[in-house]
Design a protein around this motif. Sequence first.
Motif: not given
Length: 199
Positions: A152-158, A160-173
């Motif tokens: 799972i790769e964490l990226i900045n949601a939206g 942006s450089g700040e704020g909440e992070q979104e968890a993306v199931k990169l390996g499965a994708w």
Amino acid sequence: MKNQRGAARKTVENAARRAAGETGVPYAGELSESRQEALAEIDPGWCPVAWEIGWQRCYRLALAHVKAGGSLPAGAGELVVQGEDLGAWIAGQRVGWDKLMPAQQYLLETLGIEPAGEGEAVGPVRRSQDERWNTNLAAAREGHLRPARKHIELINAGGSGEGEQEAVKLGAWLDNTRRRAAKLSPERCAALDELGMRW
């Protein structure tokens, strides 16, 4: 408290076995009804034997977020904590309010979460296929193209450089994308080729 929870779960499981007609089920290690009631008065959510542990996890994450001074999200995708989309979870609780146990309703009310009003549209915001592709591609840019399937790769949601992070199931994708390579548009293949994708 952990031993109390185990004893309470054992009590409920044994009661179900007895109700199903099983004989010889011992009472050893069970909590008395008065003890369970006393613990429930202290904290209604002390032992979630009647609902799944995933519900308890999301509730505790939302509680911690509020106690830390955060505000609750209004919609899906606005707040992802430890891989849990709390916005989608809250929307689900509001829509399914009548299916919740009174203790769950009480716990949600202490956070300021109320049932959906009549005619109020509450539900997860569905992202388009292009939006999902762009999110996954952004995760591929931040990570690498040979992760384990469960990565799972964490990226900045939206974006942006700040704020909440979104968890993306990169390996499965990435794994699924490789399997469906023949169905990808030339533009999408080219975008992955630029990143050094190994097909």
